[in-house]
Design a protein around this motif. Structure first.
Motif: not given
Length: 254
Positions: A109-116
């Motif tokens: 989950x920490x590897x999913x950036x908010x920038x998605x």
């Protein structure tokens, strides 16, 4: 090893990469580097950043660099079946993306950036077969999403904002530790939304289609009844209230 294709340690040359460019049926340029045994993202392909589609699936890549944002025209990006544990924040700059597949990796989950959340044109997002225990609520702002894959992760709940996306047609949450109630509510919500999208009159349906709709509605009503039975008191409409008829014929009741 691809004949004449890879250099040392699973790398390729620019010449080889150019030879891997194909033209799709709709005239788009696809750079297909799948199943090449690549251990790192090939920096040489940044010189081919005008391609429309990039396939790096089924390799041994662990990291996608921030420079991925140089692919300004990219509409299709396939990274599935690698060893990626984190997506770069710059991926949000590829606003032309319609399709992103990062399934079967090592994503947390920490590897999913908010920038998605900046991928406003994305239609298919596949995050299945990873190690996600949550997904950002901001994914619910991607109004063009048609398909979302979240299967085979560690999710206990799915943000309601995702299941209510206006154009969502398929949401795969199979093989996650979701509660039964969560799955039931998700099913009901999606059915209600689809009913609103495809309302028709009975007279316009053929016999088999009408029966199919009736069976679907019976299934919904049954599921609703199961969900509400634990919270509502049972009402027996035919029971006579006390101090009414029973009071007038006490001897009969005895």
């Amino acid at each position: 090893m691809v004949k004449g294709g890879k250099g040392p340690k699973g790398r390729i040359t620019l010449k080889v990469a150019k030879n891997c460019i194909k033209i799709t049926f709709d005239g788009k340029k696809r750079l297909d580097l799948s199943k090449m045994g690549l251990t790192t993202f090939p920096k040489c392909i940044l010189r081919l950043s005008d391609v429309d589609e990039l396939d790096l699936s089924r390799n041994l890549i662990k990291r996608i660099p921030e420079s991925i944002s140089k692919f300004k025209n990219l509409r299709w990006l396939d990274l599935h079946s690698n060893y990626i544990d984190k997506l770069p924040a710059s991926i949000g700059q590829i606003t032309t993306l319609h399709y992103l597949n990062v399934s079967n990796n090592k994503l947390t989950s920490s590897g999913l950036p908010e920038e998605l959340a900046q991928l406003k044109n994305i239609r298919t997002l596949n995050l299945g077969l990873n190690h996600l225990d949550s997904v950002p609520n901001t994914l619910g702002t991607l109004k063009e999403l048609h398909e979302v894959g979240l299967n085979d992760n560690l999710l206990n709940a799915i943000p309601k904002s995702i299941s209510r996306l206006p154009k969502l047609k398929k949401l795969n949450t199979k093989r996650n530790p979701l509660s039964t109630e969560e799955e039931s509510n998700k099913f009901l919500d999606s059915i209600k939304r689809l009913e609103n999208l495809y309302l028709v009159e009975e007279k316009d349906l053929c016999g088999p289609c009408l029966r199919k709709c009736q069976l679907a509605r019976e299934k919904i009503n049954k599921l609703k009844g199961t969900a509400s039975s634990t919270s509502k008191k049972v009402i027996f409409s035919n029971l006579v209230l006390p101090n009414s008829t029973a009071k007038e014929s006490q001897e009969d009741w005895r």
